[in-house]
Scaffold this motif. Structure first.
Motif, short mmCIF file in Angstrom:
data_model
loop_
_atom_site.label_atom_id
_atom_site.label_comp_id
_atom_site.label_asym_id
_atom_site.label_seq_id
_atom_site.Cartn_x
_atom_site.Cartn_y
_atom_site.Cartn_z
N GLN A 101 -78.31 -3.55 -30.36
CA GLN A 101 -78.88 -4.21 -29.18
C GLN A 101 -77.82 -4.38 -28.09
O GLN A 101 -78.09 -4.16 -26.91
CB GLN A 101 -79.47 -5.57 -29.55
CG GLN A 101 -80.20 -6.23 -28.39
CD GLN A 101 -80.78 -7.59 -28.76
OE1 GLN A 101 -80.54 -8.11 -29.86
NE2 GLN A 101 -81.54 -8.18 -27.85
N LEU A 102 -76.60 -4.77 -28.50
CA LEU A 102 -75.52 -4.93 -27.53
C LEU A 102 -75.25 -3.61 -26.81
O LEU A 102 -75.15 -3.57 -25.58
CB LEU A 102 -74.25 -5.41 -28.22
CG LEU A 102 -72.99 -5.43 -27.35
CD1 LEU A 102 -73.14 -6.42 -26.21
CD2 LEU A 102 -71.75 -5.76 -28.19
N TRP A 103 -75.18 -2.52 -27.57
CA TRP A 103 -74.84 -1.24 -26.96
C TRP A 103 -76.00 -0.67 -26.15
O TRP A 103 -75.78 0.03 -25.15
CB TRP A 103 -74.35 -0.27 -28.03
CG TRP A 103 -72.99 -0.70 -28.49
CD1 TRP A 103 -72.68 -1.37 -29.63
CD2 TRP A 103 -71.77 -0.55 -27.77
NE1 TRP A 103 -71.34 -1.65 -29.67
CE2 TRP A 103 -70.76 -1.16 -28.54
CE3 TRP A 103 -71.44 0.04 -26.55
CZ2 TRP A 103 -69.43 -1.19 -28.12
CZ3 TRP A 103 -70.11 0.01 -26.14
CH2 TRP A 103 -69.13 -0.59 -26.92
N THR A 104 -77.21 -0.98 -26.55
CA THR A 104 -78.36 -0.57 -25.74
C THR A 104 -78.31 -1.23 -24.37
O THR A 104 -78.50 -0.58 -23.34
CB THR A 104 -79.68 -0.94 -26.45
OG1 THR A 104 -79.78 -0.19 -27.66
CG2 THR A 104 -80.88 -0.63 -25.57
N VAL A 105 -78.01 -2.53 -24.37
CA VAL A 105 -77.94 -3.25 -23.09
C VAL A 105 -76.74 -2.79 -22.27
O VAL A 105 -76.86 -2.55 -21.06
CB VAL A 105 -77.90 -4.77 -23.33
CG1 VAL A 105 -77.62 -5.51 -22.03
CG2 VAL A 105 -79.21 -5.24 -23.93
N LEU A 106 -75.57 -2.63 -22.91
CA LEU A 106 -74.39 -2.16 -22.18
C LEU A 106 -74.65 -0.80 -21.54
O LEU A 106 -74.26 -0.54 -20.41
CB LEU A 106 -73.18 -2.07 -23.11
CG LEU A 106 -72.44 -3.38 -23.40
CD1 LEU A 106 -71.37 -3.16 -24.47
CD2 LEU A 106 -71.80 -3.93 -22.13
N SER A 107 -75.33 0.06 -22.29
CA SER A 107 -75.64 1.39 -21.78
C SER A 107 -76.60 1.33 -20.60
O SER A 107 -76.37 1.93 -19.54
CB SER A 107 -76.22 2.24 -22.90
OG SER A 107 -76.50 3.54 -22.47
N ARG A 108 -77.68 0.57 -20.77
CA ARG A 108 -78.69 0.49 -19.71
C ARG A 108 -78.15 -0.20 -18.46
O ARG A 108 -78.44 0.22 -17.33
CB ARG A 108 -79.93 -0.22 -20.23
CG ARG A 108 -80.72 0.61 -21.25
CD ARG A 108 -81.88 -0.17 -21.82
NE ARG A 108 -82.65 0.65 -22.77
CZ ARG A 108 -83.61 0.18 -23.54
NH1 ARG A 108 -83.95 -1.12 -23.48
NH2 ARG A 108 -84.25 0.98 -24.36
N ARG A 171 -69.14 5.13 -25.83
CA ARG A 171 -70.34 4.64 -26.52
C ARG A 171 -71.40 4.20 -25.51
O ARG A 171 -72.59 4.49 -25.70
CB ARG A 171 -69.98 3.46 -27.44
CG ARG A 171 -69.19 3.87 -28.68
CD ARG A 171 -68.81 2.64 -29.50
NE ARG A 171 -69.99 1.93 -29.98
CZ ARG A 171 -70.68 2.26 -31.07
NH1 ARG A 171 -70.30 3.30 -31.80
NH2 ARG A 171 -71.72 1.55 -31.44
N ALA A 172 -70.99 3.50 -24.47
CA ALA A 172 -71.97 3.03 -23.48
C ALA A 172 -72.61 4.19 -22.73
O ALA A 172 -73.77 4.12 -22.34
CB ALA A 172 -71.30 2.08 -22.49
N SER A 173 -71.86 5.26 -22.56
CA SER A 173 -72.38 6.42 -21.84
C SER A 173 -73.30 7.27 -22.69
O SER A 173 -74.23 7.91 -22.19
CB SER A 173 -71.23 7.28 -21.31
OG SER A 173 -70.42 6.55 -20.42
N GLY A 181 -77.81 12.02 -24.31
CA GLY A 181 -77.14 11.60 -23.08
C GLY A 181 -77.80 10.38 -22.45
O GLY A 181 -77.53 10.05 -21.31
N ALA A 182 -78.67 9.69 -23.19
CA ALA A 182 -79.38 8.54 -22.65
C ALA A 182 -78.40 7.42 -22.35
O ALA A 182 -77.42 7.24 -23.06
CB ALA A 182 -80.42 8.06 -23.66
N PRO A 183 -78.65 6.61 -21.28
CA PRO A 183 -79.77 6.72 -20.35
C PRO A 183 -79.44 7.56 -19.11
O PRO A 183 -80.16 7.52 -18.13
CB PRO A 183 -80.01 5.27 -19.95
CG PRO A 183 -78.62 4.70 -19.91
CD PRO A 183 -77.87 5.39 -21.02
N PHE A 184 -78.35 8.32 -19.18
CA PHE A 184 -77.89 9.04 -17.99
C PHE A 184 -78.60 10.38 -17.79
O PHE A 184 -78.27 11.13 -16.90
CB PHE A 184 -76.38 9.24 -18.06
CG PHE A 184 -75.63 7.95 -17.90
CD1 PHE A 184 -75.28 7.49 -16.64
CD2 PHE A 184 -75.32 7.17 -18.99
CE1 PHE A 184 -74.62 6.29 -16.48
CE2 PHE A 184 -74.65 5.96 -18.85
CZ PHE A 184 -74.31 5.52 -17.58
#
Length: 314
Positions: A101-108, A171-173, A181-184
Motif C-alpha cells: 500500500q505504501l509503495w502504491t501510494v508513493l508511486s501514484r 521502486r516508486a517508478s 511501468g505503472a503508473p507512468f
C-alpha cells in the motif's frame, strides 16, 4: 463573535503569498539550499498539499535553482502520506518497508506530482526537474530528515541511506510490475523517471557534503557506492565530479592541456570506470567522466588540471 473558517482557497493564497515574499527576500543570490529552506518555512506554517500544490508550483518554478520547487514536492509528498494515514504526523516513511500500500501510494503520488497541470505548463512533458525533486524527498526520508548526516568519510553512514533512496526511486517508478511501468504508462518512461529521481538523491549527497569531506576520503571511496547502486548512472553523474576533485587534490600536477595528456593524466579514473561492474555501470562511469571533463572551462594559459579544482559544481 464567531470567526468563520478560512476557505481552502484563502489558505492556498496565503501560502503562495508567503512563498513569494520569502523568495523576494533572497534575491538575487538564492542558492538551491536556500530554496529548500524557504519551502520548508512556508510548508511549516501552511499546509502544503495537493490542494495548493499547483499554486505553489506557479509561485516557485525555477526560483533558487529550483530548490524551492523541490522543497514543495517533498512537503506535499509527506502531507499526502500523512493524510492517507500511511505515516504518522511528524514522521517520515520507512523506505525499507515492503508494504504494497505504501509503495502504491508513493508511486501514484510521484506520478500525480509530476503530471500536475501547473508542472506540465511550466516544464512540458519532460520528467527531469520534478523527478529530481522527488529524489531529494526520498533522500530526506532515507536519512530520517537528517540530510547533513556524517562527514563524507570512508566507511561512514552517508552511503547506505543514499543507496536506499536510490532503490526507492526505482521502486516508486516501477511499482505495479517492472513490465507494466505503472503508473507512468510504459517502461521507458518509468525508467527515465527513476533515473531523474536518482539524480536528486546523489545531487543531495554530493552538495550536502562538499564542505564536510574527511581528509582521508579518496576518489575511490566517493565512487564506491555507484556500481552496485540501483541507478548507477544517476550515482556516477554526481559522484564523478567529486571523485575528479579528490583525484586532483591527491595527484601530482602534470600538464593535461591536450587530449592525449588528459587521457594519461586521468588514466586511473578511466581504468576504474572500465572495471566498474556490469556493462551499464561501466558505460555510465566512463560517459560521466568524459562529460565532466569536457565541461571544464579552461582560462587562457591554464591547463585543465590546474583549473579543474576551481570548477563550480553544478
Amino acid at each position: 463573535s464567531i470567526v468563520p473558517p478560512r476557505s481552502a482557497e484563502t489558505a492556498a493564497m496565503e501560502a503562495a503569498a508567503l512563498m513569494s515574499s520569502l523568495l523576494r527576500s533572497h534575491t538575487p543570490h538564492c542558492s538551491h539550499h536556500d530554496g529548500h529552506v524557504v519551502a520548508s518555512t512556508v510548508c511549516g506554517r501552511h499546509e502544503c498539499s495537493l490542494a495548493n500544490y499547483g499554486l505553489l508550483v506557479n509561485t516557485t518554478r525555477d526560483a533558487c535553482g529550483s530548490g524551492a520547487f523541490h522543497g514543495v514536492v517533498t512537503a506535499t509528498l509527506i502531507h499526502t502520506l500523512v493524510h492517507r494515514r500511511l505515516v504518522n504526523s511528524g514522521s517520515l516513511p520507512d523506505l525499507r518497508s515492503r508494504d504494497p500500500q505504501l509503495w502504491t501510494v508513493l508511486s501514484r503520488i510521484s506520478y500525480t506530482l509530476c503530471s500536475d497541470a501547473a508542472v506540465l505548463a511550466w516544464l512540458g512533458p519532460q520528467l527531469g526537474e520534478c523527478g529530481h525533486g522527488l529524489g531529494h524527498a526520498f533522500h530526506h526520508f532515507a536519512t530520517g530528515g537528517h540530510d547533513y548526516g556524517d562527514r563524507l568519510a570512508p566507511g561512514a553512514s552517508w552511503a547506505p541511506p543514499a543507496s536506499l533512496a536510490s532503490e526507492a526511486c526505482w521502486r516508486a517508478s516501477h511499482h505495479g510490475g517492472e513490465c507494466s511501468g505503472a503508473p507512468f504508462g510504459h517502461v521507458p518512461v518509468a525508467a527515465s523517471h527513476a533515473y531523474y529521481c536518482g539524480t536528486g538523491v546523489w545531487h543531495t549527497v554530493r552538495n550536502l557534503h562538499l564542505d564536510r569531506i574527511a581528509p582521508s576520503l579518496s576518489w575511490r571511496d566517493a565512487l564506491a557506492p555507484c556500481a552496485a547502486d540501483a541507478l548507477p548512472a544517476a550515482c556516477f553523474r554526481y559522484q564523478i565530479s567529486l571523485a575528479v576533485r579528490l583525484y586532483l587534490q591527491a595527484a601530482p600536477r602534470h600538464d593535461a592541456s591536450t587530449a592525449p595528456a588528459m587521457v594519461r593524466y586521468f588514466g586511473d579514473l578511466a581504468d576504474y570506470c572500465d572495471a566498474a561492474g556490469a556493462t551499464a555501470a561501466r558505460r555510465a562511469c566512463r560517459a560521466h567522466l568524459v562529460s565532466h571533463l569536457l565541461r571544464c572551462s579552461v582560462p587562457e594559459g591554464q591547463s585543465i588540471c590546474e583549473h579543474a579544482p576551481l570548477l563550480s559544481v553544478v
